[in-house]
Design an enzyme around this catalytic site. Structure first.
Site, PDB file in Angstrom:
ATOM      1  N   GLY A  43       0.811  -1.207   0.000  1.00 41.08           N
ATOM      2  CA  GLY A  43       0.000   0.000   0.000  1.00 41.08           C
ATOM      3  C   GLY A  43       0.847   1.260   0.000  1.00 41.08           C
ATOM      4  N   SER A  44       0.170   2.366  -0.160  1.00 39.24           N
ATOM      5  CA  SER A  44       0.819   3.667  -0.128  1.00 39.24           C
ATOM      6  C   SER A  44       1.549   3.840   1.200  1.00 39.24           C
ATOM      7  CB  SER A  44      -0.246   4.757  -0.288  1.00 39.24           C
ATOM      8  OG  SER A  44       0.333   6.029  -0.221  1.00 39.24           O
ATOM      9  N   SER A  45       2.747   4.373   1.155  1.00 38.85           N
ATOM     10  CA  SER A  45       3.583   4.670   2.326  1.00 38.85           C
ATOM     11  C   SER A  45       4.015   3.435   3.105  1.00 38.85           C
ATOM     12  CB  SER A  45       2.871   5.669   3.255  1.00 38.85           C
ATOM     13  OG  SER A  45       2.625   6.880   2.564  1.00 38.85           O
ATOM     14  N   ALA A  46       3.982   2.263   2.461  1.00 31.44           N
ATOM     15  CA  ALA A  46       4.431   1.038   3.113  1.00 31.44           C
ATOM     16  C   ALA A  46       5.952   0.919   3.136  1.00 31.44           C
ATOM     17  CB  ALA A  46       3.829  -0.191   2.435  1.00 31.44           C
ATOM     18  N   GLY A  47       6.634   1.665   2.271  1.00 34.61           N
ATOM     19  CA  GLY A  47       8.089   1.625   2.234  1.00 34.61           C
ATOM     20  C   GLY A  47       8.691   0.997   0.997  1.00 34.61           C
ATOM     21  N   LYS A  48       7.894   0.788  -0.039  1.00 31.24           N
ATOM     22  CA  LYS A  48       8.382   0.135  -1.261  1.00 31.24           C
ATOM     23  C   LYS A  48       9.486   0.923  -1.945  1.00 31.24           C
ATOM     24  CE  LYS A  48       4.393   0.350  -3.135  1.00 31.24           C
ATOM     25  NZ  LYS A  48       3.827   1.196  -2.092  1.00 31.24           N
ATOM     26  N   ASP A  65       4.136   5.177  -9.351  1.00 32.03           N
ATOM     27  CA  ASP A  65       4.046   6.632  -9.192  1.00 32.03           C
ATOM     28  C   ASP A  65       4.594   7.358 -10.415  1.00 32.03           C
ATOM     29  OD1 ASP A  65       2.897   6.312  -6.708  1.00 32.03           O
ATOM     30  OD2 ASP A  65       4.715   6.803  -5.586  1.00 32.03           O
TER      31      ASP A  65
END
Length: 178
Positions: free
Chosen positions: A11-16, A37
């Protein structure tokens, strides 16, 4: 077989994105990073609305996509796959909004390539705090995506960034790369 693609889903802001940068630092060979993105940023302004076939980020954090976006996304996926087939090693940073259906689209594009499927998890509250700190995300997106992006998705490996730094996650992933 040698791993050609590392596909990070979370998900968004998970650290990928942080993990992807760390993978470039710890893996011995050069790896290119392609992220969803960047695809979204490359879209023309008229596709910033799902009603017009594009992608829309609602005020509550929901992300809606239309047929025009899906068509460009499919072309992007095929381009990423072609780059891997041409010999480049690739890290993909994606958000499987459709869970298993999203993974299936990637499986089709990456057919015949050796892919390491990695789930990047993060506690919804921690991801939401990161989202707020970043300031460049729609509030609510991280919490809304934290679980749904993993629904029905199968992985070779999962990492959790709730309490583990990106570099440690990258080292765990790098240990699995053939």
């Amino acid at each position: 077989m040698t791993t050609q693609v590392i596909l990070l889903n979370g998900g968004s802001s998970a650290g990928k994105s942080g993990i992807a940068r760390c993978l470039q630092a710890v893996l011995p060979d050069p790896w290119l990073v392609f992220g969803i993105d960047s695809l979204v940023d490359a879209l023309p302004p008229r596709l910033q609305d799902a009603a017009d076939g594009g992608i829309e980020f609602a005020a509550d954090g929901e992300v809606r996509v239309g047929a025009g976006f899906r068509s460009l996304e499919a072309a992007w996926m095929e381009g990423v796959a072609a780059t891997a087939r041409a010999g480049a090693r690739i890290v993909v940073d994606d958000v499987f909004l459709g869970g298993a259906a999203s993974q299936q689209r990637w499986r089709k594009a990456l057919a015949g390539l050796d892919v390491l499927w990695v789930g990047v998890r993060c506690d919804a509250e921690v991801a939401a705090a990161r989202e707020t700190a970043r300031g460049d995300r729609t509030p609510g997106m991280a919490a809304a995506q934290a679980g749904v992006v993993h629904h029905g998705v199968s992985y070779d490996l999962e990492v959790d960034t709730t309490h583990t730094e990106s570099l440690m996650c990258a080292r765990t992933i790098a240990a699995r790369v053939g």
